[in-house]
Design a protein around this motif. Structure first.
Motif, PDB file in Angstrom:
ATOM      1  N   VAL A 155       0.861  -1.180   0.000  1.00  0.00           N
ATOM      2  CA  VAL A 155       0.000   0.000   0.000  1.00  0.00           C
ATOM      3  C   VAL A 155       0.893   1.224   0.000  1.00  0.00           C
ATOM      4  CG1 VAL A 155      -1.789   1.258   1.258  1.00  0.00           C
ATOM      5  CG2 VAL A 155      -1.780  -1.232   1.295  1.00  0.00           C
ATOM      6  N   GLY A 156       0.541   2.202  -0.818  1.00  0.00           N
ATOM      7  CA  GLY A 156       1.311   3.439  -0.853  1.00  0.00           C
ATOM      8  C   GLY A 156       0.387   4.620  -1.021  1.00  0.00           C
ATOM      9  N   GLY A 157       0.919   5.764  -0.832  1.00  0.00           N
ATOM     10  CA  GLY A 157       0.134   6.973  -0.993  1.00  0.00           C
ATOM     11  C   GLY A 157       0.699   8.087  -0.152  1.00  0.00           C
ATOM     12  N   ALA A 158       0.050   9.220  -0.270  1.00  0.00           N
ATOM     13  CA  ALA A 158       0.547  10.409   0.407  1.00  0.00           C
ATOM     14  C   ALA A 158       0.045  10.522   1.836  1.00  0.00           C
ATOM     15  CB  ALA A 158       0.141  11.653  -0.386  1.00  0.00           C
ATOM     16  N   LYS A 159      -1.156  10.029   2.100  1.00  0.00           N
ATOM     17  CA  LYS A 159      -1.790  10.296   3.377  1.00  0.00           C
ATOM     18  C   LYS A 159      -2.322   9.023   4.008  1.00  0.00           C
ATOM     19  CE  LYS A 159      -4.906  13.777   4.624  1.00  0.00           C
ATOM     20  NZ  LYS A 159      -5.948  14.709   4.252  1.00  0.00           N
ATOM     21  N   GLY A 160      -1.702   8.578   5.065  1.00  0.00           N
ATOM     22  CA  GLY A 160      -2.142   7.372   5.749  1.00  0.00           C
ATOM     23  C   GLY A 160      -3.492   7.515   6.411  1.00  0.00           C
ATOM     24  N   SER A 161      -3.822   8.717   6.885  1.00  0.00           N
ATOM     25  CA  SER A 161      -5.073   8.905   7.622  1.00  0.00           C
ATOM     26  C   SER A 161      -6.295   8.621   6.760  1.00  0.00           C
ATOM     27  CB  SER A 161      -5.152  10.320   8.198  1.00  0.00           C
ATOM     28  OG  SER A 161      -5.191  11.270   7.148  1.00  0.00           O
ATOM     29  N   THR A 162      -6.179   8.776   5.442  1.00  0.00           N
ATOM     30  CA  THR A 162      -7.321   8.514   4.570  1.00  0.00           C
ATOM     31  C   THR A 162      -7.435   7.040   4.205  1.00  0.00           C
ATOM     32  OG1 THR A 162      -6.062   8.946   2.561  1.00  0.00           O
ATOM     33  CG2 THR A 162      -7.198  10.828   3.573  1.00  0.00           C
ATOM     34  N   LYS A 163      -6.480   6.242   4.633  1.00  0.00           N
ATOM     35  CA  LYS A 163      -6.465   4.824   4.274  1.00  0.00           C
ATOM     36  C   LYS A 163      -6.571   3.910   5.491  1.00  0.00           C
ATOM     37  CE  LYS A 163      -3.745   6.012   0.254  1.00  0.00           C
ATOM     38  NZ  LYS A 163      -3.714   7.427   0.531  1.00  0.00           N
ATOM     39  N   LEU A 164      -6.927   4.457   6.650  1.00  0.00           N
ATOM     40  CA  LEU A 164      -6.976   3.651   7.867  1.00  0.00           C
ATOM     41  C   LEU A 164      -7.981   2.508   7.774  1.00  0.00           C
ATOM     42  CD1 LEU A 164      -6.566   6.362  10.649  1.00  0.00           C
ATOM     43  CD2 LEU A 164      -4.869   4.717   9.804  1.00  0.00           C
ATOM     44  N   ASP A 165      -9.164   2.761   7.220  1.00  0.00           N
ATOM     45  CA  ASP A 165     -10.156   1.695   7.089  1.00  0.00           C
ATOM     46  C   ASP A 165      -9.649   0.589   6.172  1.00  0.00           C
ATOM     47  OD1 ASP A 165     -12.051   2.798   8.807  1.00  0.00           O
ATOM     48  OD2 ASP A 165     -12.991   3.959   7.213  1.00  0.00           O
ATOM     49  N   LEU A 166      -9.017   0.982   5.085  1.00  0.00           N
ATOM     50  CA  LEU A 166      -8.442   0.002   4.171  1.00  0.00           C
ATOM     51  C   LEU A 166      -7.381  -0.834   4.880  1.00  0.00           C
ATOM     52  CD1 LEU A 166      -7.848  -1.191   1.317  1.00  0.00           C
ATOM     53  CD2 LEU A 166      -6.223   0.677   1.036  1.00  0.00           C
ATOM     54  N   LEU A 167      -6.483  -0.177   5.597  1.00  0.00           N
ATOM     55  CA  LEU A 167      -5.411  -0.889   6.284  1.00  0.00           C
ATOM     56  C   LEU A 167      -5.958  -1.834   7.350  1.00  0.00           C
ATOM     57  CD1 LEU A 167      -2.836   2.016   6.566  1.00  0.00           C
ATOM     58  CD2 LEU A 167      -2.722   0.041   5.046  1.00  0.00           C
ATOM     59  N   LYS A 168      -6.966  -1.375   8.105  1.00  0.00           N
ATOM     60  CA  LYS A 168      -7.578  -2.239   9.126  1.00  0.00           C
ATOM     61  C   LYS A 168      -8.196  -3.471   8.487  1.00  0.00           C
ATOM     62  CE  LYS A 168      -8.672   1.495  12.313  1.00  0.00           C
ATOM     63  NZ  LYS A 168      -9.757   2.335  12.819  1.00  0.00           N
ATOM     64  N   ASN A 169      -8.815  -3.292   7.329  1.00  0.00           N
ATOM     65  CA  ASN A 169      -9.430  -4.411   6.627  1.00  0.00           C
ATOM     66  C   ASN A 169      -8.363  -5.368   6.087  1.00  0.00           C
ATOM     67  OD1 ASN A 169     -11.376  -6.009   5.380  1.00  0.00           O
ATOM     68  ND2 ASN A 169     -11.445  -4.738   3.561  1.00  0.00           N
ATOM     69  N   LEU A 170      -7.309  -4.829   5.521  1.00  0.00           N
ATOM     70  CA  LEU A 170      -6.272  -5.667   4.919  1.00  0.00           C
ATOM     71  C   LEU A 170      -5.434  -6.432   5.936  1.00  0.00           C
ATOM     72  CD1 LEU A 170      -4.822  -3.516   2.002  1.00  0.00           C
ATOM     73  CD2 LEU A 170      -6.127  -5.625   1.838  1.00  0.00           C
ATOM     74  N   VAL A 171      -5.130  -5.800   7.058  1.00  0.00           N
ATOM     75  CA  VAL A 171      -4.183  -6.397   8.002  1.00  0.00           C
ATOM     76  C   VAL A 171      -4.639  -7.767   8.494  1.00  0.00           C
ATOM     77  CG1 VAL A 171      -4.965  -5.394  10.202  1.00  0.00           C
ATOM     78  CG2 VAL A 171      -2.533  -5.728   9.779  1.00  0.00           C
ATOM     79  N   SER A 172      -5.937  -7.991   8.563  1.00  0.00           N
ATOM     80  CA  SER A 172      -6.430  -9.294   9.013  1.00  0.00           C
ATOM     81  C   SER A 172      -6.316 -10.368   7.933  1.00  0.00           C
ATOM     82  CB  SER A 172      -7.891  -9.177   9.463  1.00  0.00           C
ATOM     83  OG  SER A 172      -8.711  -8.861   8.351  1.00  0.00           O
ATOM     84  N   LYS A 173      -6.097  -9.957   6.690  1.00  0.00           N
ATOM     85  CA  LYS A 173      -6.045 -10.893   5.578  1.00  0.00           C
ATOM     86  C   LYS A 173      -4.621 -11.158   5.089  1.00  0.00           C
ATOM     87  CE  LYS A 173     -10.410  -9.017   3.786  1.00  0.00           C
ATOM     88  NZ  LYS A 173     -11.386  -9.662   4.471  1.00  0.00           N
ATOM     89  N   LEU A 174      -3.662 -10.401   5.599  1.00  0.00           N
ATOM     90  CA  LEU A 174      -2.295 -10.464   5.084  1.00  0.00           C
ATOM     91  C   LEU A 174      -1.337 -11.112   6.071  1.00  0.00           C
ATOM     92  CD1 LEU A 174      -2.088  -6.805   3.716  1.00  0.00           C
ATOM     93  CD2 LEU A 174      -2.625  -8.866   2.419  1.00  0.00           C
ATOM     94  N   ASP A 175      -0.305 -11.708   5.504  1.00  0.00           N
ATOM     95  CA  ASP A 175       0.790 -12.208   6.339  1.00  0.00           C
ATOM     96  C   ASP A 175       1.831 -11.107   6.538  1.00  0.00           C
ATOM     97  OD1 ASP A 175      -0.089 -14.992   6.609  1.00  0.00           O
ATOM     98  OD2 ASP A 175       0.163 -15.017   4.423  1.00  0.00           O
ATOM     99  N   ARG A 176       2.001 -10.273   5.528  1.00  0.00           N
ATOM    100  CA  ARG A 176       2.938  -9.149   5.595  1.00  0.00           C
ATOM    101  C   ARG A 176       2.327  -7.951   4.874  1.00  0.00           C
ATOM    102  NH1 ARG A 176       6.904 -11.393   8.089  1.00  0.00           N
ATOM    103  NH2 ARG A 176       8.080 -13.175   7.386  1.00  0.00           N
ATOM    104  N   LEU A 177       2.645  -6.767   5.358  1.00  0.00           N
ATOM    105  CA  LEU A 177       2.152  -5.535   4.752  1.00  0.00           C
ATOM    106  C   LEU A 177       3.322  -4.599   4.556  1.00  0.00           C
ATOM    107  CD1 LEU A 177      -0.202  -3.680   3.865  1.00  0.00           C
ATOM    108  CD2 LEU A 177      -0.386  -2.945   6.248  1.00  0.00           C
ATOM    109  N   ALA A 178       3.531  -4.162   3.326  1.00  0.00           N
ATOM    110  CA  ALA A 178       4.577  -3.187   2.998  1.00  0.00           C
ATOM    111  C   ALA A 178       3.906  -1.849   2.729  1.00  0.00           C
ATOM    112  CB  ALA A 178       5.375  -3.637   1.784  1.00  0.00           C
TER     113      ALA A 178
END
Length: 186
Positions: A155-178
């Motif tokens: 996941v990449g981008g300029a602003k992490g605060s706008t992607k918090l819901d996405l990250l919360k959703n992904l983290v449960s499905k991933l073994d690693r997150l870059a």
């Protein structure tokens, strides 16, 4: 949002000129309209917006500048979409429809239908483009719903605060997150 502009470009089948108001990384909740926004809205035959009050300060500009006869399509307003309450803006609805494949499929269907209504001669092209896009969303949903392990998310981008819901959703499905881009430094 940029997600709706991208969706419109994908479904337009090259038949429509697509313009977007917001730029990547801009928060729709606090977007500061510019004079050029009104000019873009005045030229619209179809105006796609998120709906669910996400337009904020743009709502009045849309109301005052959208030409008579133009379609005003709240893509995120559908009986199958249940808005969340914003965690950042107490009491306000939040419509992260682009973080939910099922919800974004509803948006795609609404956009397809609006394009067909605005340009009936292109109906077959819009339906083909939408069918292809919906298949991609189904494949994405299948991959995220039952992925083959191990799974790395990038996941990449300029602003992490706008992607918090996405990250919360992904983290449960991933073994690693870059995380890359500006987000890696916040």
């Amino acid at each position: 949002t940029t997600m709706l502009a991208d969706l419109a470009r994908r479904l337009s089948a090259g038949r429509l000129e697509v313009g977007g108001i917001m730029r990547a990384g801009e928060d729709p909740h606090v977007y500061d309209p510019k004079p050029a926004d009104a000019l873009l809205i005045r030229r619209a035959r179809v105006l796609l917006r998120n709906g669910l009050h996400l337009e904020g300060t743009l709502a009045k500009i849309i109301e005052n500048n959208l030409p008579a006869g133009a379609l005003n399509v709240p893509a995120g307003e559908h009986p199958g979409i249940a808005p969340l309450e914003s965690q950042q803006y107490q009491g306000a609805p939040d419509s992260p429809v682009w973080f939910n494949v099922k919800y974004f499929k509803h948006c795609a269907e609404r956009v397809r239908d609006a394009f067909v209504r605005a340009d009936p001669a292109g109906a077959a092209a819009y339906r083909r483009a939408a069918a292809s896009y919906l298949k991609e969303l189904d494949a994405l949903d299948a991959a995220l719903g039952n992925p083959q392990k191990p799974v790395l998310g990038i996941v990449g981008g300029a602003k992490g605060s706008t992607k918090l819901d996405l990250l919360k959703n992904l983290v449960s499905k991933l073994d690693r997150l870059a995380i890359g881009g500006g987000m890696a430094n916040t």
